[in-house]
Design an enzyme around this catalytic site. Structure first.
Site, mmCIF file in Angstrom:
data_model
loop_
_atom_site.group_PDB
_atom_site.id
_atom_site.type_symbol
_atom_site.label_atom_id
_atom_site.label_comp_id
_atom_site.label_asym_id
_atom_site.label_seq_id
_atom_site.Cartn_x
_atom_site.Cartn_y
_atom_site.Cartn_z
ATOM 1 N N TYR A 1 34.668 60.265 47.884
ATOM 2 C CA TYR A 1 34.302 61.294 47.815
ATOM 3 C C TYR A 1 33.762 61.445 46.163
ATOM 4 O O TYR A 1 32.744 61.981 46.062
ATOM 5 C CB TYR A 1 35.395 62.243 47.851
ATOM 6 N N ALA B 1 33.013 59.020 44.356
ATOM 7 C CA ALA B 1 31.799 58.106 44.236
ATOM 8 C C ALA B 1 30.388 58.835 44.572
ATOM 9 O O ALA B 1 29.236 58.814 43.817
ATOM 10 C CB ALA B 1 31.772 56.826 44.958
ATOM 11 N N SER B 2 30.623 59.700 45.686
ATOM 12 C CA SER B 2 29.455 60.511 46.028
ATOM 13 C C SER B 2 28.821 61.492 45.087
ATOM 14 O O SER B 2 27.752 61.846 44.836
ATOM 15 C CB SER B 2 29.797 61.041 47.473
ATOM 16 N N LYS B 3 29.917 62.278 44.504
ATOM 17 C CA LYS B 3 29.701 63.270 43.601
ATOM 18 C C LYS B 3 29.300 62.895 42.435
ATOM 19 O O LYS B 3 28.491 63.405 41.374
ATOM 20 C CB LYS B 3 30.857 64.237 43.637
ATOM 21 N N GLY C 1 32.599 78.242 54.325
ATOM 22 C CA GLY C 1 32.675 78.155 52.916
ATOM 23 C C GLY C 1 31.562 78.364 52.062
ATOM 24 O O GLY C 1 30.717 79.474 52.185
ATOM 25 N N SER D 1 27.268 76.893 57.876
ATOM 26 C CA SER D 1 28.265 77.325 58.866
ATOM 27 C C SER D 1 29.678 77.751 58.321
ATOM 28 O O SER D 1 30.445 78.393 59.079
ATOM 29 C CB SER D 1 28.518 76.136 59.913
ATOM 30 N N ASP E 1 21.264 67.881 61.255
ATOM 31 C CA ASP E 1 22.348 66.941 61.306
ATOM 32 C C ASP E 1 21.918 66.010 60.032
ATOM 33 O O ASP E 1 20.795 65.299 60.154
ATOM 34 C CB ASP E 1 22.367 66.169 62.655
ATOM 35 N N GLY F 1 24.870 73.364 55.150
ATOM 36 C CA GLY F 1 26.283 73.478 55.282
ATOM 37 C C GLY F 1 26.532 75.261 55.194
ATOM 38 O O GLY F 1 27.354 75.534 54.722
ATOM 39 N N SER G 1 27.542 69.910 43.324
ATOM 40 C CA SER G 1 28.346 68.608 43.025
ATOM 41 C C SER G 1 30.075 69.057 43.213
ATOM 42 O O SER G 1 30.352 69.786 44.160
ATOM 43 C CB SER G 1 28.191 68.153 41.747
#
Length: 270
Positions: free
Chosen positions: A145, A147-149, A13, A11, A53, A9, A131
């Site tokens: 979101y 749930a994934s974290k 932030g 690219s 990807d 990630g 996280s």
């Protein structure tokens, strides 16, 4: 010896800020993202952009293999890339939920699988999983979101015990409000899927709250510095918390009961 770092990630932030900051501090950095055109400017900092990807197995494998072939190892993996779709559970297509879990959880796990053999061989490694405060506290419309974290938190805790004897540390970073394009994209998606449903009023409240959060968001360099602190510690903490509102939210979550915390959160949605 110069350590080789893979930052996903990269690219935008937190990922971009971290890649640049670590390169400035002497690390050999590979910045990975799907939008490789947005990473060309990283070359001026000595960072090597690499296409990745997260939803494609062949891309994950090719990325790791290329770095090991060129650099000899991956010493530090920073799993930063993520998807931030927001919307009511009733409204969101399960296909979008599956994509979010694929990117935020399963791709993270697969990259870890791919780097662990070389880390075990070297008896050294740092696995940094980004996280969120959202891995400990929840907001309405953030079902998948969160749930994934929450999954990343549990994955990291179990993994830490598995790999410690191999000289590998697992570090969780829990950012609060941080300047990122994810908030804007997430709000746009939220309004598209839940902006004209039974949850319209709540969607408007959440959008308003995110807009306020964005105004006070911290610069990503705050998180980049936390990551550097973690990977350079001989005995790193299991978790590092930083950026706007993070410590206060986690303190309140510990202090208040579930229902009291729910009331506090919902009071911000009006």
């Amino acid at each position: 010896m110069v350590k080789t770092v893979l930052v996903t990630g990269a690219s935008a932030g937190i990922g971009k800020a971290t890649a640049i900051y670590l390169a400035q501090n002497g690390y050999n950095v590979y910045g990975a993202a799907r939008r490789i055109e947005k990473m060309q400017d990283l070359k001026t900092s000595g960072i090597k952009p690499i296409s990745l990807d997260l939803s494609k197995e062949e891309s994950l494998v090719a990325c790791v293999n290329q770095i090991i072939k060129e650099a000899g190892s991956i010493d530090i993996l920073i799993n930063n890339a993520g998807s931030g779709y927001y919307g009511a559970l009733e409204d969101m297509p399960i296909s979008d939920a599956k994509y979010q879990l694929e990117v935020n959880v399963f791709a993270v796990a697969r990259l870890i699988q791919l780097v662990l053999p070389i880390m075990r061989k070297n008896n050294y490694g740092k696995i940094v999983n980004i996280s969120s405060v959202g891995g400990k506290v929840t907001l309405p419309m953030g079902v998948w979101y969160h749930a994934s974290k929450f999954a990343i938190e549990g994955l990291s805790d179990a993994l830490r015990k598995e790999v410690k004897s191999f000289g590998i540390d697992v570090i969780v970073i829990e950012p609060g409000g941080t300047k990122s394009e994810m908030t804007g994209l997430g709000t746009e998606y939220l309004n598209r899927v839940s902006g004209n449903t039974a949850y319209t009023h709540l969607a408007k409240g959440v959008s308003k709250m995110y807009a306020e959060t964005a105004k006070n968001a911290s610069d990503p360099i705050v998180i980049a510095k936390l990551i550097k602190e973690g990977i350079e510690a001989n005995n790193p903490k299991t978790r590092y918390v930083g950026a706007s509102g993070a410590k206060l939210m986690l303190f309140l979550r510990k202090l208040l009961s579930d229902k009291m915390f729910d009331k506090l959160v919902m009071s911000q949605m009006k």
